[in-house]
Write an enzyme that holds these catalytic residues in place. Sequence first.
Site, PDB file in Angstrom:
ATOM      1  N   ASP A  36       0.839  -1.199   0.000  1.00 34.83           N
ATOM      2  CA  ASP A  36       0.000   0.000   0.000  1.00 34.83           C
ATOM      3  C   ASP A  36       0.878   1.254   0.000  1.00 34.83           C
ATOM      4  OD1 ASP A  36      -2.133   1.858   0.641  1.00 34.83           O
ATOM      5  OD2 ASP A  36      -3.225   0.117   1.400  1.00 34.83           O
ATOM      6  N   THR A  78      -6.862   3.933  -2.384  1.00 36.43           N
ATOM      7  CA  THR A  78      -6.644   2.518  -2.061  1.00 36.43           C
ATOM      8  C   THR A  78      -7.634   1.539  -2.692  1.00 36.43           C
ATOM      9  OG1 THR A  78      -5.655   3.183   0.014  1.00 36.43           O
ATOM     10  CG2 THR A  78      -6.424   0.919  -0.110  1.00 36.43           C
ATOM     11  N   ASN A  99     -12.523   5.259  -2.100  1.00 34.35           N
ATOM     12  CA  ASN A  99     -12.608   4.536  -0.826  1.00 34.35           C
ATOM     13  C   ASN A  99     -14.024   4.680  -0.280  1.00 34.35           C
ATOM     14  OD1 ASN A  99      -9.948   3.740  -0.835  1.00 34.35           O
ATOM     15  ND2 ASN A  99      -9.254   5.549   0.298  1.00 34.35           N
ATOM     16  N   ASP A 160      -9.635  -3.659   5.546  1.00 31.35           N
ATOM     17  CA  ASP A 160     -10.741  -4.471   5.014  1.00 31.35           C
ATOM     18  C   ASP A 160     -10.860  -4.339   3.491  1.00 31.35           C
ATOM     19  OD1 ASP A 160     -11.766  -1.846   4.991  1.00 31.35           O
ATOM     20  OD2 ASP A 160     -13.093  -2.191   6.685  1.00 31.35           O
ATOM     21  N   ARG A 161     -10.801  -3.101   2.994  1.00 28.23           N
ATOM     22  CA  ARG A 161     -11.043  -2.907   1.552  1.00 28.23           C
ATOM     23  C   ARG A 161      -9.984  -3.601   0.694  1.00 28.23           C
ATOM     24  NH1 ARG A 161      -9.863   2.007   3.905  1.00 28.23           N
ATOM     25  NH2 ARG A 161      -8.143   3.252   3.104  1.00 28.23           N
TER      26      ARG A 161
END
Length: 550
Positions: A36, A78, A99, A160-161
């Site tokens: 990330d 993200t 997001n 989570d995503r």
Amino acid sequence: MKRWLVQLVGFASCIAVSTAVFAAEPPRLVVSISVDQYCQDYLVRFADNFADDGLLARVKQSGAYYPHCHHRHAYTVTAPGHAVQMTGAYPNVNGIIGNDWYDRTTGKSRYCVEDKSVEVVGIPEGKPMSPSNLLVDTVGDMLKMKYGERSKVIGVAIKDRAAILMTGRRADAAYWLEKNKWVTSTYYRDDLPGYLRVMNEQDAIGQYHGQVWKLSLPADRYYNKQDDGKFENPPAKFDNQFPHELAEAGDLNADKYGDQVLFSPFGNDYTLLTAREIITGEDLGTDQYPDLLTINLSSNDYVGHAFGPNSLEVEDMTYRTDRQLGQFAAWLDEHVGAGQWTLTLTADHGVAPIPEEAATWKLPAKRNPLGPLGEAEKRLEAHLRQRIPAAQGEETLVQKLDEHQVFLRKDHPKFLVEGNWMKAQRIVRDWLLEQPYVAYARTREDLLANSSDRLDEMLRRSFHPQMSGDVQYVLAPYCITGGAGKGTTHGSPWHYDTHVPLLLLGKDIQQGTYTRDVSPACLASTVAALIGVNPPAANVEGPLIEALAQ
Ligand SMILES: [Zn+2]
């Protein structure tokens, strides 16, 4: 190795060629890793300092290295950055436009993976999440279609995503961290597997109490010199310079301790430790039916937001990540077997320098150039009302101005008057273009009409006709929205946000440096080719065919 190349030439004039390479013997395990906020720039700028036992050194020796990999959608945050990787489709079709985004039907912001119809599993109360907003399938879904229960598709990430959007709609499970515990949701399963229950019960994340994040190389080896920059934004009790000490047990509440783990290399250690537990616990990679494990290393993003790409923290984090991944690859050799697995690595986005810092280097950088967005929205409303007069007391014409787009109140009576709907979009676009530091703005009509301008193409890939706003805009390079004078972010179509690493390693990968322009979205069809399935339905990017063994 014997393979059949099947080339389905695009049905539409110039769109996508989908090339499926059916492997005679696919890898037993594909591990797709997304770091990330990982800039390709780091691999070049810090090149001399990467360790011999790191992932990069191993890739250069026997893997595939793509130095020109860019995201091709405009809003590089993200969730879209993860959704494109395994769908091969962009937000305009996969539905993950941000997001979170303003939902004009409810008038509220909607989080990309929220799903009130499911429940959290692993802790008594938590946020319910699922892939229900992902409108298309993934390469993991194709694998499940082909082999059903015999192949497993699992995702793990602190966020989570990231865990959810990399795996897909038919995944066996996605696991993410909430309140320092691994959780999933009833979308996937009704209980946690035993090995994760044990980690939660034993408070495995507590093992980093009292640990210290120090520089991993002698100080004079670092290219970034900034340690205690005044625009850095570290979490509570973490200080803004080395060494960063994590609280002893009992010294800080659990949430704040959890943040310290997340904002340090220990967050990645914990994620990779859990990935090993999943591989062992689920017997991944032990038979001829390929399994897919997706991993997101979220801590690089937390560190990057807080300290910026020119900090010692980001530089050291980069070296540590590379070594952690090198060790992980060595572990795969031992536990799955050398020659049995394939690893892919890319990132969801890059990052902009901290604007206040960039301004000191004489770059035209600016934080919040439109001012607070609520106030910008009022100025825009007043401007629009001068041109399309609406009575006092009548609803606003502008429904929402957010960091990328403007929503007009579509069903406003004034917009039902012929010509006004288009006129309003143009007025909003032209107003935006008059604001300092707005580089680009396009109405939905502009975007729906084809043009081949690079920014138009990127914006078009970020624009979902039902969910997106009516006018899209892009701030000038080095300008960001948000933050109270500290830290930085990403989300633009500019080079520093789109340029990410792309590395392949392991079974069926041809060693080489491949200089053509590619996108992380190419991974969907590449993994499909590796494991012998067709690319997902909405895939528009061809595979990295030159790096696959023929
Ligand atoms: Zn971020």
